[in-house]
Design a protein around this motif. Structure first.
Motif, PDB file in Angstrom:
ATOM      1  N   ALA B  69       0.832  -1.207   0.000  1.00 28.53           N
ATOM      2  CA  ALA B  69       0.000   0.000   0.000  1.00 28.53           C
ATOM      3  C   ALA B  69       0.865   1.256   0.000  1.00 28.53           C
ATOM      4  O   ALA B  69       0.533   2.266  -0.623  1.00 28.53           O
ATOM      5  CB  ALA B  69      -0.919  -0.020   1.214  1.00 28.53           C
ATOM      6  N   ARG B  70       2.000   1.198   0.698  1.00 31.73           N
ATOM      7  CA  ARG B  70       2.871   2.383   0.745  1.00 31.73           C
ATOM      8  C   ARG B  70       3.441   2.703  -0.628  1.00 31.73           C
ATOM      9  O   ARG B  70       3.555   3.862  -1.009  1.00 31.73           O
ATOM     10  CB  ARG B  70       4.018   2.154   1.731  1.00 31.73           C
ATOM     11  CG  ARG B  70       3.540   2.124   3.175  1.00 31.73           C
ATOM     12  CD  ARG B  70       4.643   1.775   4.118  1.00 31.73           C
ATOM     13  NE  ARG B  70       5.518   2.905   4.401  1.00 31.73           N
ATOM     14  CZ  ARG B  70       6.550   2.836   5.249  1.00 31.73           C
ATOM     15  NH1 ARG B  70       6.818   1.705   5.859  1.00 31.73           N
ATOM     16  NH2 ARG B  70       7.293   3.884   5.463  1.00 31.73           N
ATOM     17  N   HIS B  71       3.795   1.669  -1.394  1.00 35.12           N
ATOM     18  CA  HIS B  71       4.332   1.922  -2.738  1.00 35.12           C
ATOM     19  C   HIS B  71       3.233   2.383  -3.686  1.00 35.12           C
ATOM     20  O   HIS B  71       3.431   3.259  -4.511  1.00 35.12           O
ATOM     21  CB  HIS B  71       5.006   0.664  -3.290  1.00 35.12           C
ATOM     22  CG  HIS B  71       6.219   0.264  -2.507  1.00 35.12           C
ATOM     23  ND1 HIS B  71       7.275   1.108  -2.308  1.00 35.12           N
ATOM     24  CD2 HIS B  71       6.533  -0.884  -1.858  1.00 35.12           C
ATOM     25  CE1 HIS B  71       8.188   0.497  -1.562  1.00 35.12           C
ATOM     26  NE2 HIS B  71       7.766  -0.706  -1.284  1.00 35.12           N
ATOM     27  N   LEU B  72       2.069   1.775  -3.536  1.00 34.60           N
ATOM     28  CA  LEU B  72       0.960   2.132  -4.423  1.00 34.60           C
ATOM     29  C   LEU B  72       0.563   3.591  -4.255  1.00 34.60           C
ATOM     30  O   LEU B  72       0.114   4.236  -5.201  1.00 34.60           O
ATOM     31  CB  LEU B  72      -0.258   1.261  -4.116  1.00 34.60           C
ATOM     32  CG  LEU B  72      -0.289  -0.126  -4.736  1.00 34.60           C
ATOM     33  CD1 LEU B  72      -1.545  -0.840  -4.293  1.00 34.60           C
ATOM     34  CD2 LEU B  72      -0.224  -0.028  -6.251  1.00 34.60           C
ATOM     35  N   ALA B  73       0.729   4.088  -3.033  1.00 35.82           N
ATOM     36  CA  ALA B  73       0.307   5.457  -2.760  1.00 35.82           C
ATOM     37  C   ALA B  73       1.027   6.464  -3.647  1.00 35.82           C
ATOM     38  O   ALA B  73       0.599   7.607  -3.775  1.00 35.82           O
ATOM     39  CB  ALA B  73       0.530   5.769  -1.284  1.00 35.82           C
ATOM     40  N   LEU B  74       2.122   6.041  -4.291  1.00 35.61           N
ATOM     41  CA  LEU B  74       2.854   6.933  -5.191  1.00 35.61           C
ATOM     42  C   LEU B  74       2.111   7.175  -6.503  1.00 35.61           C
ATOM     43  O   LEU B  74       2.332   8.160  -7.184  1.00 35.61           O
ATOM     44  CB  LEU B  74       4.226   6.331  -5.533  1.00 35.61           C
ATOM     45  CG  LEU B  74       5.233   6.194  -4.423  1.00 35.61           C
ATOM     46  CD1 LEU B  74       6.480   5.514  -4.962  1.00 35.61           C
ATOM     47  CD2 LEU B  74       5.582   7.565  -3.869  1.00 35.61           C
ATOM     48  N   LEU B  75       1.273   6.222  -6.878  1.00 40.31           N
ATOM     49  CA  LEU B  75       0.592   6.332  -8.169  1.00 40.31           C
ATOM     50  C   LEU B  75      -0.359   7.519  -8.168  1.00 40.31           C
ATOM     51  O   LEU B  75      -1.052   7.759  -7.204  1.00 40.31           O
ATOM     52  CB  LEU B  75      -0.214   5.059  -8.451  1.00 40.31           C
ATOM     53  CG  LEU B  75       0.542   3.805  -8.832  1.00 40.31           C
ATOM     54  CD1 LEU B  75      -0.430   2.656  -8.992  1.00 40.31           C
ATOM     55  CD2 LEU B  75       1.321   4.021 -10.123  1.00 40.31           C
TER      56      LEU B  75
END
Lengths: 336, 251
Positions: B69-75
């Motif tokens: 979720a933390r990486h996805l939040a960059l999208l």
């Protein structure tokens, strides 16, 4: 260290505990009442004596309790005999001080100082002895509760993931769902059973297979288990739930966290008068954060010690990308 | 139609969620945007999937749901995450997940519908909130590209250097700009990286030695030699004593 050694350890009671304080108050006052009854001719006189005695006794008793409460952290660390001596010394010193200070506030004649000291020491020793008996009476129950707690320690996440997997099966493969629920109930029946001394190895193996079936359902081809049970003595006796937590650990630490499929080996065999069980799983380097392995191992080690004392052995080793737990217990056959 | 993505490592759990989505289709029509069997697969597939909502298992091999979720939040168009977990309440509290929406396994159809509605109304949790919930340090740093999230394993990172708005991340073979603060990175990966300069963190394990500098305009006395790259990094006068001490205790 085994449970047996831990179950009753000779330490002084914790004087910060309300129950202990209450017991001390009751015991000392009961002793005073008995003394009053003993010395008096009739009940009325005994009551009078008791009231007089209480006026002298209660302040001292309260001061003693406060002192013991303050000293308790130290007393807990001392060996029993040293603690015992320290409590006696403390009580006698306070009694002497009390006896010396009392004439400043009280005009009445005091009882003889040596008598006060001797009585203080006797009563303190008596109360300590009584408290020790109480602790001893409780310890088997404590040990049993501990045992039950050990047995009920299956991971909740296993239960809920399994139920979830069964729910997913109900529509597409009702028969398999039925089998899974049967396995689950067998497993929990064992987990919730009264703590038994021993079970037959064949029963424990059946439990392992049920458990493995449930894990297989969840993990599918990610889990491959090799069973080497041909030389397992099915009539051997062992404490219940010794092997299942090890298999659970092997899967939880060695298979679940891996993206590739993992192979678990379960080998149980008899070698002369010993039974050897070995469970192996892949050793995952990244798998250092998931806690809990040590606890399960310590539990099993304690229980083996409780049942077999020094005759049992459990050790672990990781080498060549594999993690291995080995248990060795004496072979004791169940009566047919 | 809500486009839903399912990420869970257990096949039966994915089956179950699909079934439940079917069950609630009459009141809440959904379509399946995709599925993934672990965290890395999820990050690979989600950016192109057009997913609006992600049902994300927390305990997955490779990379757990919280880090995903933390990486996805960059999208720029990240799907709203609904966490799914089999953990008991106690463990959930330990995760500080209370702040986020989550479903407990086994999931009920009514709860799933409610969570999907809430997700559509509420939007994704913020990055700070996720970082707090995740607690530990990430295994990867990420760079968001148009339809892709590029992951760089933290253990491959040689140094991190602040440059105005961005931080430059350097591995043996790659260089990327990431949108994070050097201070936060230093805190998250304390122990792995050491500060050698106001604007630079270096991987402790990659340090091969120190060279004396020639004395440029800032007069850097010492330069760090790193394994695998030719570039030398200046050590600030202020960090030098602490750095030397730290490297002396290195086994």
């Amino acid at each position: 260290m085994s449970i047996r050694q831990k179950a009753f350890s000779d330490v002084l009671p914790d004087f910060r505990n309300l129950g202990v304080i209450a017991r001390v108050l009751v015991a000392v006052n009961a002793a005073a009442a008995a003394g009053a009854l003993f010395a008096a001719a009739d009940l009325a006189q005994a009551l009078e004596r008791f009231v007089a005695m209480a006026a002298f006794l209660e302040p001292l008793l309260l001061v003693d309790l406060v002192a013991l409460l303050l000293a308790s952290p130290l007393l807990q660390r001392l060996p029993y005999a040293a603690g015992f001596a320290l409590v006696l010394a403390l009580v006698m010193a306070l009694a002497a001080l009390y006896q010396a200070l009392l004439p400043m506030v009280l005009a009445e004649p005091l009882p003889d100082a040596w008598r006060t000291l001797a009585l203080s020491a006797l009563i303190a020793a008596g109360v300590l002895g009584y408290l020790r008996l109480v602790a001893k009476a409780y310890s088997p129950a404590l040990a049993e509760a501990r045992l039950q707690a050990l047995q009920a320690r299956i991971r909740p996440h296993f239960l809920f993931n399994s139920l979830n997997a069964v729910l997913a099966l109900i529509r597409r493969d009702p028969r398999r769902a039925e089998r899974a629920l049967e396995d689950l109930s067998d497993l929990f029946r064992t987990l919730m059973a009264e703590p038994r001394q021993f079970v037959r190895l064949s029963d424990e193996i059946a439990l392992l297979e049920r458990y493995a079936g449930l894990e297989q359902l969840r993990l599918g081809e990610r889990l491959r288990i090799t069973w080497e049970l041909d030389a397992a003595p099915s009539d051997a006796l062992l404490p219940p739930l010794v092997l299942q937590p090890l298999l659970e650990n092997a899967i939880y630490h060695g298979v679940e966290p891996g993206t590739a499929s993992g192979e678990v080996l379960v080998r149980i065999e008899r070698r002369g008068k010993r039974v050897l069980a070995r469970i192996e799983n892949p050793y995952l380097e990244a798998e250092q954060s998931r806690a809990g392995n040590r606890m399960a191992l310590d539990n099993i080690r304690e229980r083996l010690a409780l049942f077999f004392d020094a005759e049992a052995r459990i050790d672990t080793r990781s080498a060549g990308g594999r993690y291995r737990v080995e248990i060795e217990i004496p072979y004791r056959a169940a009566r047919a | 139609m809500i486009r839903v993505f399912i990420a869970d490592d257990e096949a039966p759990a994915r089956d179950r969620l699909r079934e439940l989505l079917d069950d609630i289709a009459a009141e809440l029509p959904t379509s399946l945007a995709g599925e993934a069997r672990n965290g890395l697969e999820a990050l690979e597939r989600i950016p192109q999937s057009g997913a609006q909502v992600l049902l994300l298992d927390i305990e997955m091999p490779g990379m757990g749901g919280l880090e995903v979720a933390r990486h996805l939040a960059l999208l720029p168009e990240a799907p709203t995450v609904v966490f799914v977990t089999a953990h008991d309440r106690h463990a959930v509290e330990a995760f500080e997940l209370n702040a986020l929406d989550y479903l407990l396994k086994p999931v009920r159809a009514a709860r799933l519908a409610a969570a999907l509605r809430k997700a559509l109304a509420g939007g994704a949790p913020g990055r700070e909130q996720l970082a707090r919930a995740a607690g530990g340090a990430r295994e990867y740093l990420s760079v968001a590209e148009r339809h892709r999230i590029l992951l760089v394993p933290v253990r491959d990172v040689l140094f991190l250097r602040a440059e105005q708005k961005y931080v430059t991340l350097r591995t043996r073979s790659e260089e990327h700009l990431i949108e994070e603060s050097l201070v936060a990175l230093e805190r998250e990966f304390a122990g792995r990286f050491v500060r050698i300069h106001r604007n630079c963190l270096v991987a402790r394990a990659a340090i091969r030695g120190f060279e004396r500098g020639s004395g440029g305009e800032e007069d850097p006395h010492w330069l760090v030699v790193l394994e695998g790259i030719a570039e030398r990094l200046p050590v600030s006068r202020r960090q030098w004593p602490a750095l030397r001490e730290l490297m002396a205790e290195k086994p």
